[in-house]
Scaffold this active site. Structure first.
Site, PDB file in Angstrom:
ATOM      1  N   ARG A  88     -13.894  45.951  16.874  1.00 47.62           N
ATOM      2  CA  ARG A  88     -13.981  45.037  15.729  1.00 47.62           C
ATOM      3  C   ARG A  88     -13.530  43.647  16.163  1.00 47.62           C
ATOM      4  O   ARG A  88     -12.736  43.497  17.094  1.00 47.62           O
ATOM      5  CB  ARG A  88     -13.102  45.535  14.582  1.00 47.62           C
ATOM      6  CG  ARG A  88     -13.638  46.770  13.880  1.00 47.62           C
ATOM      7  CD  ARG A  88     -13.011  46.921  12.519  1.00 47.62           C
ATOM      8  NE  ARG A  88     -13.295  48.218  11.932  1.00 47.62           N
ATOM      9  CZ  ARG A  88     -13.095  48.512  10.651  1.00 47.62           C
ATOM     10  NH1 ARG A  88     -12.618  47.598   9.828  1.00 47.62           N
ATOM     11  NH2 ARG A  88     -13.361  49.713  10.178  1.00 47.62           N
TER      12      ARG A  88
ATOM     13  N   HIS B 275     -22.046  51.217  10.429  1.00 49.21           N
ATOM     14  CA  HIS B 275     -22.786  51.920  11.473  1.00 49.21           C
ATOM     15  C   HIS B 275     -24.282  51.606  11.353  1.00 49.21           C
ATOM     16  O   HIS B 275     -24.717  50.845  10.486  1.00 49.21           O
ATOM     17  CB  HIS B 275     -22.542  53.431  11.393  1.00 49.21           C
ATOM     18  CG  HIS B 275     -21.207  53.837  11.936  1.00 49.21           C
ATOM     19  ND1 HIS B 275     -20.884  53.743  13.270  1.00 49.21           N
ATOM     20  CD2 HIS B 275     -20.098  54.339  11.306  1.00 49.21           C
ATOM     21  CE1 HIS B 275     -19.639  54.167  13.447  1.00 49.21           C
ATOM     22  NE2 HIS B 275     -19.141  54.534  12.278  1.00 49.21           N
ATOM     23  N   ASP B 276     -25.057  52.238  12.224  1.00 53.38           N
ATOM     24  CA  ASP B 276     -26.492  51.981  12.350  1.00 53.38           C
ATOM     25  C   ASP B 276     -27.217  51.914  11.010  1.00 53.38           C
ATOM     26  O   ASP B 276     -27.968  50.975  10.752  1.00 53.38           O
ATOM     27  CB  ASP B 276     -27.108  53.085  13.219  1.00 53.38           C
ATOM     28  CG  ASP B 276     -28.619  52.981  13.310  1.00 53.38           C
ATOM     29  OD1 ASP B 276     -29.118  52.293  14.204  1.00 53.38           O
ATOM     30  OD2 ASP B 276     -29.307  53.597  12.460  1.00 53.38           O
TER      31      ASP B 276
ATOM     32  N   ASN C  97     -26.219  51.208   8.114  1.00 55.51           N
ATOM     33  CA  ASN C  97     -25.850  50.006   7.365  1.00 55.51           C
ATOM     34  C   ASN C  97     -26.572  48.768   7.882  1.00 55.51           C
ATOM     35  O   ASN C  97     -27.006  47.916   7.099  1.00 55.51           O
ATOM     36  CB  ASN C  97     -24.338  49.776   7.447  1.00 55.51           C
ATOM     37  CG  ASN C  97     -23.530  50.998   7.078  1.00 55.51           C
ATOM     38  OD1 ASN C  97     -22.649  51.400   7.835  1.00 55.51           O
ATOM     39  ND2 ASN C  97     -23.804  51.607   5.929  1.00 55.51           N
TER      40      ASN C  97
ATOM     41  N   ASP D 129     -28.866  50.588  16.399  1.00 55.09           N
ATOM     42  CA  ASP D 129     -28.030  50.726  17.591  1.00 55.09           C
ATOM     43  C   ASP D 129     -28.838  50.459  18.859  1.00 55.09           C
ATOM     44  O   ASP D 129     -28.381  49.767  19.778  1.00 55.09           O
ATOM     45  CB  ASP D 129     -27.451  52.141  17.667  1.00 55.09           C
ATOM     46  CG  ASP D 129     -26.299  52.360  16.709  1.00 55.09           C
ATOM     47  OD1 ASP D 129     -25.812  51.373  16.115  1.00 55.09           O
ATOM     48  OD2 ASP D 129     -25.882  53.520  16.546  1.00 55.09           O
TER      49      ASP D 129
END
Length: 345
Positions: free
Chosen positions: A82, A123-124, A126, A153
């Site tokens: 992050r 994640h992907d 989203n 991704d």
């Protein structure tokens, strides 16, 4: 190259560079990349072949010093924490570039280092949702379909490897390093250029009409045995070949405008239901009409095309998929993970 990333996007990016000849040292926590325990280890094995693996505890002073020692000799750093994490560890771009001024440093995240969503978990799925890509994948009722491929991704990983190569070329020309803030949502959104333009100038939100399944000559069709074929006969010559192959010369006059009429599409659907999957494959092979089967991954792995192109290699029963055309020997980077410092299996 030092790879601090885990799971899929970052490792896929550095895997692509491995296939181009890069030496990659993968930094893992003492318990290992979490991908090692996902999907029976397939996720890790698929994206980390050909890399060296070193266990480093970044929560300890000794671990941080070890990482800094590695950075001093690195050309590229990839990290996917992050925003702010690497800075707090003392491994951010400012610290790293002070040790290696010509360093290429890439941070790969979902929403970039400074945005409204930068610090939210994601994640992907989203990223696909927020880029507009997911809304293009709908069922007949107009509901978004859950994909089984992590498109964002992988696109993010491809964009990352591309950006790294561009930065290395810049360094070759100027001697200067680069910091790259790469957001996977941005990378996927860049694939939406046609959709964005159509939405703005014509109010069409479902992509180029002739390519979105609304024409009979560019659609997915079900066969007699409930399999599916892809038809991409955009040009008249391919549509003509298809019509002549099935004895429907009367459809030639339909091209192109009447091909978007519902009754024409329904007629073609009925024709496809008269032959089996294998029979339609033969039609496609014999009549140059842009007609190809929709294959299961198991069929792809055993198919003639993959074998002919040498796209998959096996090591101890595991298939390793080439990420792109290689310009080096096929065997150079088909590595057994156990031959490297694989500390956690």
């Amino acid at each position: 190259m030092i790879d601090f990333s885990q799971y899929l996007p970052g490792p896929f990016a550095t895997l692509r560079l491995v296939d181009w000849g890069a030496d990659v040292i993968k930094i893992e926590p003492p318990q290992g990349d979490p991908a090692r325990t996902m999907a029976e280890g397939a996720l890790f094995a698929a994206n980390n072949r050909g890399k060296k693996s070193v266990a480093v505890d970044l929560k300890s002073d000794e671990g941080i010093q070890s990482a800094l020692d590695l950075i001093q000799n690195a050309d590229v750093i990839v990290e996917s924490f992050r925003p702010g994490v690497m800075d707090r560890l003392g491994l951010g771009y400012e610290e790293a570039s002070s040790l290696k001024p010509d360093l290429v440093y890439l941070s790969l995240t979902g929403f970039g280092q400074n945005s409204l969503y930068s610090h939210q978990g994601s994640h992907d799925l989203n990223y696909m949702a927020m880029s507009g890509m997911l809304n293009q994948l709908k069922d007949k009722e107009g509901r978004p379909v859950m994909p089984t491929q992590t498109v964002a991704d992988l696109i993010g990983g491809m964009a990352a490897s591309e950006a790294i190569i561009a930065a290395l070329f810049k360094r070759e020309r100027t001697g200067k390093g680069t910091y790259i803030d790469l957001a996977m949502t941005d990378a996927v959104f860049s694939m939406m250029t046609n959709h964005a333009m159509l939405s703005k100038i014509a109010g069409i939100n479902s992509g180029i009409p002739v390519l979105n399944g609304s024409y009979a000559n560019y659609r997915i069709y079900e066969t007699k045995d409930r399999r599916y074929m892809s038809m991409g006969a955009l040009e008249y010559k391919f549509w003509k070949n298809f019509c002549q192959a099935i004895g429907r010369d009367d459809w030639l006059a339909e091209f192109p405008e009447r091909l978007k009429q519902p009754e024409t599409i329904q007629e073609v659907e009925k024709v496809f239901l008269t032959k089996t999957f294998d029979e339609w494959i033969q039609v496609g092979r014999q009549h140059d009409c842009c007609l190809f089967p929709i294959l299961e991954i198991s069929e792809v792995l055993e198919g003639e095309y993959v074998k002919e192109r040498g796209l998959v290699h096996e090591k101890e029963g595991r298939p390793f998929v080439q990420t792109h055309d290689q310009t080096v020997s096929k065997d150079d980077h088909i590595a057994d993970l156990n031959e490297h410092r694989n500390l956690f299996s």
